[in-house]
Structures are given as structure tokens and as C-alpha cells.
Write a protein that holds these residues in place. Structure first.
Motif, PDB file in Angstrom:
ATOM      1  N   HIS A   2     -20.948   3.955 -20.064  1.00 53.41           N
ATOM      2  CA  HIS A   2     -19.765   3.318 -19.537  1.00 53.41           C
ATOM      3  C   HIS A   2     -20.036   1.536 -18.984  1.00 53.41           C
ATOM      4  N   ARG A  34     -12.918   1.292 -30.650  1.00 50.38           N
ATOM      5  CA  ARG A  34     -12.213   2.006 -31.420  1.00 50.38           C
ATOM      6  C   ARG A  34     -11.542   3.316 -30.411  1.00 50.38           C
ATOM      7  N   HIS A  35     -12.218   3.963 -29.229  1.00 53.99           N
ATOM      8  CA  HIS A  35     -11.855   4.589 -28.605  1.00 53.99           C
ATOM      9  C   HIS A  35     -12.048   4.429 -26.742  1.00 53.99           C
ATOM     10  N   SER A  36     -12.279   2.539 -27.059  1.00 54.38           N
ATOM     11  CA  SER A  36     -11.577   2.283 -25.946  1.00 54.38           C
ATOM     12  C   SER A  36      -9.872   2.135 -25.799  1.00 54.38           C
ATOM     13  N   THR A  37      -9.503   2.170 -24.922  1.00 50.99           N
ATOM     14  CA  THR A  37      -8.072   1.905 -24.357  1.00 50.99           C
ATOM     15  C   THR A  37      -7.362   0.842 -24.753  1.00 50.99           C
ATOM     16  N   ASN A  38      -5.990   1.649 -26.064  1.00 49.18           N
ATOM     17  CA  ASN A  38      -5.726   0.429 -26.668  1.00 49.18           C
ATOM     18  C   ASN A  38      -6.218  -0.345 -28.009  1.00 49.18           C
ATOM     19  N   ASN A  39      -7.929   0.142 -28.123  1.00 42.21           N
ATOM     20  CA  ASN A  39      -8.716   0.121 -29.547  1.00 42.21           C
ATOM     21  C   ASN A  39      -9.644  -1.428 -28.786  1.00 42.21           C
ATOM     22  N   LYS A  42     -14.653  -2.280 -24.083  1.00 41.71           N
ATOM     23  CA  LYS A  42     -15.427  -2.989 -22.590  1.00 41.71           C
ATOM     24  C   LYS A  42     -16.242  -2.947 -23.337  1.00 41.71           C
TER      25      LYS A  42
END
Length: 86
Positions: A2, A34-39, A42
Motif C-alpha cells: 500500500h 493499472r491495478h488501482s481503482t479506475n486505473n 496512487k
């Protein structure tokens, strides 16, 4: 990892590298988000803020990678702006 965990580890590594007597670079491959929310990445914005806040010059050769120059805390290089390297 994270974001907070990654920043803690990067900070630990920067502290260790600053202790070494030679010029150093640190290469961080964090991916494009690409694996974050909405690409939406973070980790990238958090790392950029981290390096700018510590006056560590860096450049981003591609969207998933940052290369940072680390120098000891007494070097004039540590005072150079990261904006020059972007």
C-alpha cells in the motif's frame, strides 16, 4: 504494498543510501497503476511528492518507473531542484 508501506520503505532506503560515501541512484519500478481503482495510480503521485519534498532529483523514463539521485545530506546536489530533471 500500500502507499504508506511503500513510502516507509523508500524512506528507510534513502536514509541508508545517504550514509554511503558515493553518488547513488535508486530505481523504483512501481508499475503504471493499472491495478488501482479506475486505473489511476496512487503510488506515483505519493512518490513524486516524497522526492520533491526532500529535494531529491529524479526523472521518470516511463510511466511505471522513477530513477532518483541520492546524495549525502551535506552535498550541494541535494539542494538542486527536481524540476530540472523532469
Amino acid at each position: 504494498l500500500h502507499v504508506e508501506e511503500a513510502l516507509q520503505r523508500v524512506e528507510e532506503i534513502v536514509k541508508v543510501l545517504k550514509q554511503l560515501p558515493t553518488k547513488k541512484t535508486m530505481e523504483i519500478i512501481m508499475g503504471r497503476g493499472r491495478h488501482s481503482t479506475n486505473n489511476i495510480p496512487k503510488l506515483l503521485p505519493a512518490l513524486l511528492t516524497f522526492f520533491r519534498g526532500r529535494n531529491l532529483p529524479f526523472y521518470q523514463p516511463n510511466p511505471g518507473k522513477i530513477i532518483v539521485r541520492i546524495s549525502d545530506s551535506f552535498s550541494s546536489e541535494a539542494l538542486s531542484s527536481s524540476d530540472d530533471d523532469q
